[in-house]
Design an enzyme around this catalytic site. Structure first.
Site, PDB file in Angstrom:
ATOM      1  N   ASN A  43      35.578  13.472   6.773  1.00  0.00           N
ATOM      2  CA  ASN A  43      35.585  14.704   5.986  1.00  0.00           C
ATOM      3  C   ASN A  43      36.515  14.646   4.773  1.00  0.00           C
ATOM      4  OD1 ASN A  43      35.806  17.861   5.679  1.00  0.00           O
ATOM      5  ND2 ASN A  43      37.886  17.169   6.152  1.00  0.00           N
ATOM      6  N   TYR A  80      33.030  12.509  -8.641  1.00  0.00           N
ATOM      7  CA  TYR A  80      32.797  13.230  -7.377  1.00  0.00           C
ATOM      8  C   TYR A  80      31.316  13.165  -7.007  1.00  0.00           C
ATOM      9  CZ  TYR A  80      33.033  17.069  -3.970  1.00  0.00           C
ATOM     10  OH  TYR A  80      32.963  17.837  -2.823  1.00  0.00           O
ATOM     11  N   LYS A 125      29.588  11.266  -3.720  1.00  0.00           N
ATOM     12  CA  LYS A 125      28.845  11.987  -2.687  1.00  0.00           C
ATOM     13  C   LYS A 125      27.416  11.438  -2.552  1.00  0.00           C
ATOM     14  CE  LYS A 125      32.233  14.656  -1.469  1.00  0.00           C
ATOM     15  NZ  LYS A 125      32.890  14.418  -0.176  1.00  0.00           N
ATOM     16  N   THR A 179      37.821  26.901  -0.079  1.00  0.00           N
ATOM     17  CA  THR A 179      38.932  26.111   0.471  1.00  0.00           C
ATOM     18  C   THR A 179      39.859  25.745  -0.693  1.00  0.00           C
ATOM     19  OG1 THR A 179      37.991  23.933   0.043  1.00  0.00           O
ATOM     20  CG2 THR A 179      37.329  24.986   2.114  1.00  0.00           C
TER      21      THR A 179
HETATM   22  P1  NAD Z   1      40.663  20.514   1.278  1.00  0.00           P
HETATM   23  O1  NAD Z   1      41.305  20.066   0.009  1.00  0.00           O
HETATM   24  O2  NAD Z   1      40.885  21.903   1.751  1.00  0.00           O
HETATM   25  O3  NAD Z   1      41.073  19.501   2.456  1.00  0.00           O
HETATM   26  C1  NAD Z   1      40.979  18.121   2.299  1.00  0.00           C
HETATM   27  C2  NAD Z   1      41.992  17.454   3.195  1.00  0.00           C
HETATM   28  O4  NAD Z   1      41.832  16.045   3.060  1.00  0.00           O
HETATM   29  C3  NAD Z   1      43.450  17.779   2.850  1.00  0.00           C
HETATM   30  O5  NAD Z   1      44.159  18.163   4.007  1.00  0.00           O
HETATM   31  C4  NAD Z   1      43.985  16.468   2.276  1.00  0.00           C
HETATM   32  O6  NAD Z   1      45.374  16.247   2.557  1.00  0.00           O
HETATM   33  C5  NAD Z   1      43.115  15.461   2.993  1.00  0.00           C
HETATM   34  N1  NAD Z   1      43.026  14.205   2.230  1.00  0.00           N
HETATM   35  C6  NAD Z   1      42.800  14.069   0.900  1.00  0.00           C
HETATM   36  N2  NAD Z   1      42.836  12.788   0.561  1.00  0.00           N
HETATM   37  C7  NAD Z   1      43.084  12.078   1.693  1.00  0.00           C
HETATM   38  C8  NAD Z   1      43.243  10.706   1.975  1.00  0.00           C
HETATM   39  N3  NAD Z   1      43.178   9.779   1.003  1.00  0.00           N
HETATM   40  N4  NAD Z   1      43.480  10.336   3.250  1.00  0.00           N
HETATM   41  C9  NAD Z   1      43.582  11.261   4.240  1.00  0.00           C
HETATM   42  N5  NAD Z   1      43.452  12.575   4.025  1.00  0.00           N
HETATM   43  C10 NAD Z   1      43.207  12.982   2.776  1.00  0.00           C
HETATM   44  O7  NAD Z   1      39.106  20.197   1.092  1.00  0.00           O
HETATM   45  P2  NAD Z   1      37.775  20.845   1.734  1.00  0.00           P
HETATM   46  O8  NAD Z   1      37.222  21.820   0.755  1.00  0.00           O
HETATM   47  O9  NAD Z   1      37.989  21.262   3.138  1.00  0.00           O
HETATM   48  O10 NAD Z   1      36.816  19.584   1.646  1.00  0.00           O
HETATM   49  C11 NAD Z   1      36.536  18.758   2.751  1.00  0.00           C
HETATM   50  C12 NAD Z   1      35.356  17.884   2.400  1.00  0.00           C
HETATM   51  O11 NAD Z   1      34.232  18.703   2.072  1.00  0.00           O
HETATM   52  C13 NAD Z   1      35.584  16.982   1.191  1.00  0.00           C
HETATM   53  O12 NAD Z   1      34.969  15.734   1.418  1.00  0.00           O
HETATM   54  C14 NAD Z   1      34.876  17.717   0.070  1.00  0.00           C
HETATM   55  O13 NAD Z   1      34.463  16.866  -0.951  1.00  0.00           O
HETATM   56  C15 NAD Z   1      33.692  18.293   0.841  1.00  0.00           C
HETATM   57  N6  NAD Z   1      33.057  19.433   0.194  1.00  0.00           N
HETATM   58  C16 NAD Z   1      33.783  20.525  -0.133  1.00  0.00           C
HETATM   59  C17 NAD Z   1      33.148  21.574  -0.764  1.00  0.00           C
HETATM   60  C18 NAD Z   1      33.919  22.800  -1.183  1.00  0.00           C
HETATM   61  O14 NAD Z   1      33.357  23.587  -1.946  1.00  0.00           O
HETATM   62  N7  NAD Z   1      35.130  23.027  -0.727  1.00  0.00           N
HETATM   63  C19 NAD Z   1      31.775  21.517  -1.050  1.00  0.00           C
HETATM   64  C20 NAD Z   1      31.056  20.381  -0.682  1.00  0.00           C
HETATM   65  C21 NAD Z   1      31.724  19.327  -0.056  1.00  0.00           C
END
Ligand code: NAD
Length: 258
Positions: A90, A158, A162, A193
């Site tokens: 994730n 990004y 993906k 988030t």
């Molecule tokens: P977030 O920023 O709230 O949480 C991401 C977490 O990943 C953080 O705790 C961070 O410390 C950790 N992290 C970042 N880089 C890291 C690394 N190199 N090693 C270990 N941990 C690491 O993000 P989120 O919104 O919960 O996103 C989670 C996933 O969902 C991501 O892959 C994001 O691309 C994807 N996503 C998010 C959205 C959105 O709108 N929020 C939409 C589509 C996909």
């Protein structure tokens, strides 16, 4: 509720957002959770939230883009819990400076690809053998709706990362289907988030995003976690190789109703 009793789930980036809510929900469903985080304090907070509710969780501090850290994180998770059944890759980043192909600096491109794409590869590289030894399981790799359609706001690294996750997940699903491993690409729409909130702090950018969402709102992390639990559990036993969209209707829409 779908049960994960007796299963161990390894969740990267579980210190925030979707990862944290998924860890909490999977723990409530009976799984032993391994929080894999770069940010030790954030990871500890998730562990404390789960343990405080009577669940089972422990932390491994690792950067998903680092080969040796990921190898030892998966080893530690398996030796602590006796196996691995759910792998939720994730962790992801969406840094400032990721824009058009012309404007995006090479170091930003490399950083995003390293975390979002190589990180998922390394999770699978070390997680798959552990899952095979444990009798199979479910991999959920986080892509995004931008893996299947062009983003209205430019974020070239990004989007490319993906798209790579989506294609890689399909291949893994096909390769391991007969060995008891399922793999699905989770494709969330925009979720409220920390990752997105900073980006959407510009009202113009936010309005541009919302106009494309038939439901007219962002998802909550808990709503994505429900989909993750479904994919992790035996409720989705015949589901593999999917582009699993949880997007409020974005990809179904051409013109959004007023
Ligand atoms: P977030 O920023 O709230 O949480 C991401 C977490 O990943 C953080 O705790 C961070 O410390 C950790 N992290 C970042 N880089 C890291 C690394 N190199 N090693 C270990 N941990 C690491 O993000 P989120 O919104 O919960 O996103 C989670 C996933 O969902 C991501 O892959 C994001 O691309 C994807 N996503 C998010 C959205 C959105 O709108 N929020 C939409 C589509 C996909």
């Amino acid at each position: 509720m779908q049960s994960l009793a007796g299963k161990t789930a390894f969740i990267t980036g579980a210190g925030s957002g979707i990862g944290r809510q998924s860890a909490i929900l999977m723990a409530k469903s009976g799984a032993r959770i391994v929080v894999c985080e770069r940010d030790e304090q954030a990871g500890q907070e998730t562990v404390a939230a789960i343990v405080g509710e009577g669940g089972s969780a422990s932390l491994v501090v690792a950067d998903v883009s680092d080969d040796s850290q990921m190898r030892s994180a998966v080893d530690t998770a398996c030796s602590r819990n006796g196996g691995l059944h759910v792998l939720f890759n994730n962790a992801g980043i969406f840094p400032d400076g990721d824009g058009s192909p012309v404007d995006t600096p090479l170091d930003i491109w490399e950083w995003v690809i390293d975390v979002n794409l190589k990180g998922v590869f390394l999770g699978c590289k070390y997680g798959i053998p552990a899952m095979l030894e444990s009798g199979g399981g479910s991999i959920i790799n986080t892509a995004s709706f931008v893996a299947v359609m062009g983003a209205a706001t430019s974020q070239i690294a990004y989007t490319a990362s993906k798209g790579g996750v989506l294609a890689m997940t399909r291949e893994i699903a096909v390769e391991y289907a007969r060995q008891g491993i399922r793999a699905n690409a989770l494709c969330p729409g925009p979720v409220r988030t920390p990752l997105l909130e900073e980006f959407l702090s510009d009202p113009e950018v936010k309005a541009r995003r919302l106009v494309h969402i038939p439901m007219g709102r962002l998802a909550e992390a808990e709503e994505i976690a429900s989909a993750v639990l479904f994919l992790a559990s035996d409720a989705s036993a015949y589901v593999t190789g999917t582009t699993f969209l949880v997007d409020g209707g974005i990809t179904a829409s051409y013109v959004t109703p007023e």
